[in-house]
Design a protein around this motif. Structure first.
Motif, PDB file in Angstrom:
ATOM      1  N   ARG A  14       0.840  -1.202   0.000  1.00  0.00           N
ATOM      2  CA  ARG A  14       0.000   0.000   0.000  1.00  0.00           C
ATOM      3  C   ARG A  14       0.871   1.246   0.000  1.00  0.00           C
ATOM      4  O   ARG A  14       0.480   2.281   0.519  1.00  0.00           O
ATOM      5  CB  ARG A  14      -0.920  -0.013   1.222  1.00  0.00           C
ATOM      6  CG  ARG A  14      -2.049  -1.018   1.129  1.00  0.00           C
ATOM      7  CD  ARG A  14      -2.791  -1.153   2.440  1.00  0.00           C
ATOM      8  NE  ARG A  14      -3.203   0.139   2.997  1.00  0.00           N
ATOM      9  CZ  ARG A  14      -3.688   0.280   4.239  1.00  0.00           C
ATOM     10  NH1 ARG A  14      -3.795  -0.775   5.039  1.00  0.00           N
ATOM     11  NH2 ARG A  14      -4.046   1.468   4.679  1.00  0.00           N
ATOM     12  N   GLY A  15       2.065   1.138  -0.542  1.00  0.00           N
ATOM     13  CA  GLY A  15       2.957   2.274  -0.578  1.00  0.00           C
ATOM     14  C   GLY A  15       3.934   2.258   0.573  1.00  0.00           C
ATOM     15  O   GLY A  15       4.035   1.288   1.331  1.00  0.00           O
ATOM     16  N   SER A  16       4.668   3.361   0.738  1.00  0.00           N
ATOM     17  CA  SER A  16       5.685   3.444   1.775  1.00  0.00           C
ATOM     18  C   SER A  16       5.050   3.716   3.136  1.00  0.00           C
ATOM     19  O   SER A  16       3.873   4.054   3.252  1.00  0.00           O
ATOM     20  CB  SER A  16       6.679   4.552   1.425  1.00  0.00           C
ATOM     21  OG  SER A  16       6.004   5.786   1.266  1.00  0.00           O
ATOM     22  N   LEU A  17       5.863   3.561   4.176  1.00  0.00           N
ATOM     23  CA  LEU A  17       5.424   3.830   5.548  1.00  0.00           C
ATOM     24  C   LEU A  17       6.125   5.097   6.031  1.00  0.00           C
ATOM     25  O   LEU A  17       7.346   5.210   5.924  1.00  0.00           O
ATOM     26  CB  LEU A  17       5.779   2.671   6.475  1.00  0.00           C
ATOM     27  CG  LEU A  17       5.112   1.318   6.205  1.00  0.00           C
ATOM     28  CD1 LEU A  17       5.940   0.497   5.207  1.00  0.00           C
ATOM     29  CD2 LEU A  17       4.951   0.523   7.501  1.00  0.00           C
ATOM     30  N   GLY A 406       4.105  -9.216   3.448  1.00  0.00           N
ATOM     31  CA  GLY A 406       3.084  -8.902   2.458  1.00  0.00           C
ATOM     32  C   GLY A 406       3.117  -7.464   1.975  1.00  0.00           C
ATOM     33  O   GLY A 406       2.565  -7.152   0.910  1.00  0.00           O
ATOM     34  N   LEU A 407       3.767  -6.564   2.711  1.00  0.00           N
ATOM     35  CA  LEU A 407       3.817  -5.153   2.323  1.00  0.00           C
ATOM     36  C   LEU A 407       4.744  -4.889   1.141  1.00  0.00           C
ATOM     37  O   LEU A 407       4.763  -3.784   0.595  1.00  0.00           O
ATOM     38  CB  LEU A 407       4.258  -4.299   3.517  1.00  0.00           C
ATOM     39  CG  LEU A 407       3.362  -4.360   4.765  1.00  0.00           C
ATOM     40  CD1 LEU A 407       3.921  -3.448   5.854  1.00  0.00           C
ATOM     41  CD2 LEU A 407       1.928  -3.996   4.430  1.00  0.00           C
ATOM     42  N   HIS A 408       5.518  -5.902   0.737  1.00  0.00           N
ATOM     43  CA  HIS A 408       6.398  -5.760  -0.429  1.00  0.00           C
ATOM     44  C   HIS A 408       6.397  -7.089  -1.198  1.00  0.00           C
ATOM     45  O   HIS A 408       7.430  -7.735  -1.361  1.00  0.00           O
ATOM     46  CB  HIS A 408       7.807  -5.374   0.016  1.00  0.00           C
ATOM     47  CG  HIS A 408       8.684  -4.852  -1.086  1.00  0.00           C
ATOM     48  ND1 HIS A 408       8.237  -3.993  -2.066  1.00  0.00           N
ATOM     49  CD2 HIS A 408      10.002  -5.062  -1.366  1.00  0.00           C
ATOM     50  CE1 HIS A 408       9.228  -3.703  -2.891  1.00  0.00           C
ATOM     51  NE2 HIS A 408      10.304  -4.339  -2.495  1.00  0.00           N
ATOM     52  N   ALA A 409       5.208  -7.472  -1.648  1.00  0.00           N
ATOM     53  CA  ALA A 409       5.034  -8.726  -2.385  1.00  0.00           C
ATOM     54  C   ALA A 409       4.165  -8.476  -3.614  1.00  0.00           C
ATOM     55  O   ALA A 409       3.324  -7.568  -3.620  1.00  0.00           O
ATOM     56  CB  ALA A 409       4.381  -9.784  -1.489  1.00  0.00           C
ATOM     57  N   ARG A 410       4.365  -9.275  -4.648  1.00  0.00           N
ATOM     58  CA  ARG A 410       3.599  -9.084  -5.883  1.00  0.00           C
ATOM     59  C   ARG A 410       2.143  -9.507  -5.709  1.00  0.00           C
ATOM     60  O   ARG A 410       1.244  -8.907  -6.296  1.00  0.00           O
ATOM     61  CB  ARG A 410       4.248  -9.870  -7.023  1.00  0.00           C
ATOM     62  CG  ARG A 410       5.606  -9.316  -7.445  1.00  0.00           C
ATOM     63  CD  ARG A 410       6.133  -9.974  -8.708  1.00  0.00           C
ATOM     64  NE  ARG A 410       7.381  -9.346  -9.133  1.00  0.00           N
ATOM     65  CZ  ARG A 410       8.588  -9.747  -8.730  1.00  0.00           C
ATOM     66  NH1 ARG A 410       8.692 -10.786  -7.901  1.00  0.00           N
ATOM     67  NH2 ARG A 410       9.665  -9.129  -9.146  1.00  0.00           N
ATOM     68  N   LYS A 411       1.924 -10.547  -4.928  1.00  0.00           N
ATOM     69  CA  LYS A 411       0.564 -11.002  -4.635  1.00  0.00           C
ATOM     70  C   LYS A 411       0.339 -10.944  -3.128  1.00  0.00           C
ATOM     71  O   LYS A 411       1.257 -11.201  -2.349  1.00  0.00           O
ATOM     72  CB  LYS A 411       0.358 -12.436  -5.131  1.00  0.00           C
ATOM     73  CG  LYS A 411       0.450 -12.598  -6.639  1.00  0.00           C
ATOM     74  CD  LYS A 411       0.220 -14.054  -7.027  1.00  0.00           C
ATOM     75  CE  LYS A 411       0.334 -14.247  -8.535  1.00  0.00           C
ATOM     76  NZ  LYS A 411       0.142 -15.691  -8.910  1.00  0.00           N
ATOM     77  N   LEU A 436       0.835   3.788   6.897  1.00  0.00           N
ATOM     78  CA  LEU A 436       0.539   3.716   5.469  1.00  0.00           C
ATOM     79  C   LEU A 436      -0.371   4.851   5.044  1.00  0.00           C
ATOM     80  O   LEU A 436      -0.211   5.428   3.975  1.00  0.00           O
ATOM     81  CB  LEU A 436      -0.093   2.364   5.135  1.00  0.00           C
ATOM     82  CG  LEU A 436       0.866   1.165   5.281  1.00  0.00           C
ATOM     83  CD1 LEU A 436       0.100  -0.141   5.377  1.00  0.00           C
ATOM     84  CD2 LEU A 436       1.837   1.115   4.109  1.00  0.00           C
ATOM     85  N   GLU A 437      -1.309   5.231   5.896  1.00  0.00           N
ATOM     86  CA  GLU A 437      -2.205   6.338   5.579  1.00  0.00           C
ATOM     87  C   GLU A 437      -1.446   7.658   5.526  1.00  0.00           C
ATOM     88  O   GLU A 437      -1.692   8.504   4.667  1.00  0.00           O
ATOM     89  CB  GLU A 437      -3.333   6.402   6.601  1.00  0.00           C
ATOM     90  CG  GLU A 437      -4.342   5.260   6.454  1.00  0.00           C
ATOM     91  CD  GLU A 437      -5.261   5.124   7.653  1.00  0.00           C
ATOM     92  OE1 GLU A 437      -5.131   5.927   8.593  1.00  0.00           O
ATOM     93  OE2 GLU A 437      -6.106   4.199   7.647  1.00  0.00           O
ATOM     94  N   LYS A 438      -0.494   7.849   6.463  1.00  0.00           N
ATOM     95  CA  LYS A 438       0.301   9.075   6.467  1.00  0.00           C
ATOM     96  C   LYS A 438       1.138   9.162   5.196  1.00  0.00           C
ATOM     97  O   LYS A 438       1.337  10.228   4.631  1.00  0.00           O
ATOM     98  CB  LYS A 438       1.184   9.121   7.705  1.00  0.00           C
ATOM     99  CG  LYS A 438       0.425   9.373   8.999  1.00  0.00           C
ATOM    100  CD  LYS A 438       1.330   9.235  10.210  1.00  0.00           C
ATOM    101  CE  LYS A 438       0.535   9.391  11.501  1.00  0.00           C
ATOM    102  NZ  LYS A 438       1.343   9.100  12.706  1.00  0.00           N
ATOM    103  N   ALA A 439       1.647   8.000   4.752  1.00  0.00           N
ATOM    104  CA  ALA A 439       2.456   7.990   3.541  1.00  0.00           C
ATOM    105  C   ALA A 439       1.625   8.362   2.325  1.00  0.00           C
ATOM    106  O   ALA A 439       2.097   9.015   1.394  1.00  0.00           O
ATOM    107  CB  ALA A 439       3.082   6.615   3.350  1.00  0.00           C
ATOM    108  N   ALA A 440       0.350   7.970   2.326  1.00  0.00           N
ATOM    109  CA  ALA A 440      -0.501   8.229   1.183  1.00  0.00           C
ATOM    110  C   ALA A 440      -1.080   9.640   1.201  1.00  0.00           C
ATOM    111  O   ALA A 440      -1.571  10.140   0.187  1.00  0.00           O
ATOM    112  CB  ALA A 440      -1.657   7.223   1.158  1.00  0.00           C
ATOM    113  N   ALA A 441      -1.033  10.293   2.348  1.00  0.00           N
ATOM    114  CA  ALA A 441      -1.664  11.621   2.495  1.00  0.00           C
ATOM    115  C   ALA A 441      -0.930  12.687   1.678  1.00  0.00           C
ATOM    116  O   ALA A 441       0.268  12.610   1.462  1.00  0.00           O
ATOM    117  CB  ALA A 441      -1.666  12.007   3.967  1.00  0.00           C
TER     118      ALA A 441
END
Length: 441
Positions: A14-17, A406-411, A436-441
């Protein structure tokens, strides 16, 4: 992260942390803070206590033996004790849940008090060995009955006065050492524990804080019994074992920059961070200070390229609980990571060597399982193939380790049951979400 069924979770990129977070209070220190406060004469205040199920098991047991333990509206706890030697006969079996630390330390405490206690636990805890504490406690005069194989349920009938002993430990274990020191609190004279190698010293630090006469002389720790403990204001630092999962997540996910505030950096607890630094991780201990006799710092971790390392057997003592998440870091490193001397991982909440080998193979990692370690061949920083479903085996650290993978996997990676995480890090998923939400903000 979504839930397709109760307690089953899937984890995907879900992107970076990014951001600053806190982790639960250190479990090891929290157990001891409750026990020692309950043995002090008067009222102690504890801030930052772990909110996990393991520490709740310790609190319930101490209540059953006469302590008054309450949580205030500000989240701090007050514990009122009547002194060493004051434990009351529990009316029912002490349910230790999943907590090996609670069980072993409390067996030591009961062993030198004139009470009889039955210890029970969940299916995972009931498979774990208890003879490592039962055998030396029998030498002080306690009567201890265990189930087949030295396991729970177990009955401990304490003895007063217990016999002061010099215990020469065969295997380095902070839990066994602490159980013997706790037994020594109500034993007349001096109890000595001789370690084959140094282990985490939370018990010694906190016993000294509460006023016990305790000293270290090389490998020997000595405590004078019939102690009078004084109530204290204890501030529990963040758990470095819980912080380890977030540190590895920030290390492996590109673009991440995470600060974990107020984490304990006891020298016997930073082995994982030393190993990560050797692998090339970008980790800084900022604002170092001391709280309630324990060193603390803010951990800042940024994404970095990792490389495989060979970890010697002696590394195990300072990071035995963190090897599952270390194996995940190794899965993203350039080259190969080799570990040995980890036979103890086979008798934790699960057989962690087998669980990690099986799970890593299922998500595309080349891994070799040895008798006392794993060899992990890394992806060089590339995402893992992922997919499939991981069996957590009722083990919180297995569940959290594969969630991070799972945070850095293709599936997406599915975990069959995240409920064991309640024992140590109830807000694990919410904490990840916030970063993850802060990274996406």
């Amino acid at each position: 992260m979504t839930a397709s069924a109760a307690l089953r979770r899937t984890f995907a990129p879900r992107g970076s942390l990014r951001g600053t977070v806190r982790v639960p209070g250190d479990k090891s220190i929290s157990h001891r803070a409750i026990m020692f406060s309950a043995l002090a004469v008067g009222e102690s205040r504890i801030e930052g206590l772990s909110d996990g199920g393991d520490v709740a098991s310790t609190a319930a047991a101490m209540r059953a033996m006469g302590a008054r333990i309450e949580r205030g509206p500000d989240g701090a706890w007050t514990v009122s004790g009547a002194g060493v030697g004051s434990l009351l006969q529990p009316e029912a079996a002490l349910d230790m849940g999943n907590s090996g630390t609670s069980t072993r330390l409390l067996m030591g405490l009961v062993a030198s008090h004139p009470i009889r206690a039955t210890f029970v636990g969940d299916a995972s805890l009931s498979r774990r060995p208890m003879n490592r504490v039962a055998v030396p406690l029998r030498r002080i005069g306690a009567r201890i009955e265990t189930s087949e194989g030295g396991r729970l349920p177990a009955i401990v009938e304490g003895i007063v006065p217990a016999l002061p002993q010099s215990h020469r430990m065969e295997v380095a274990s902070a839990q066994v050492k602490s159980a013997l020191l706790l037994a020594g609190l109500n034993t007349p004279g001096v109890t000595e524990v001789i370690e084959p190698a140094p282990t985490r010293d939370h018990s010694e630090r906190m016993l000294s804080l509460f006023g016990a006469e305790i000293e270290r002389d090389g490998p020997a720790i000595r405590i004078r019994g019939e102690a009078e403990l004084r109530p204290q204001h204890v501030i529990v630092p963040g758990d470095p074992s819980a912080a380890a999962f977030l540190a590895v997540a920030a290390s492996i996910v590109p673009g991440s920059d995470v600060t974990i505030a107020d984490v304990g950096i006891n020298p016997r607890r930073t082995g994982l961070y030393d190993a990560l630094k050797a692998m090339g991780a970008d980790i800084a201990f900022e604002n170092p200070r001391e709280l309630s006799g324990e060193p603390v710092a803010d951990l800042r971790v940024r994404h970095a390229a990792l490389r495989g390392v060979d970890l010697p057997p002696e590394a195990a003592a300072d990071m035995i609980d963190e090897f599952p998440i270390l194996f995940v870091a190794a899965a993203f490193a350039e080259g190969t990571t080799r570990t040995t001397g980890l036979a103890e991982l086979r008798v934790k909440e699960s057989d962690r060597l087998a669980a990690m080998a099986e799970g890593l193979a299922a998500i595309g990692v080349r891994v070799e399982e040895g008798e006392d370690g794993l060899v992990v061949h890394g992806s060089g920083g590339e995402p893992l193939s992922g997919g499939g479903e991981i069996s957590a085996r009722l083990d919180h650290r297995i569940a959290m380790s594969f969630a991070i993978a799972g945070l850095h996997a293709r599936k997406a990676i599915a975990i069959d049951d995240m409920s064991p995480v309640e024992t140590s890090f109830p807000a694990f998923e919410a904490t990840l979400d916030s970063l993850l939400e802060k990274a996406a903000a």
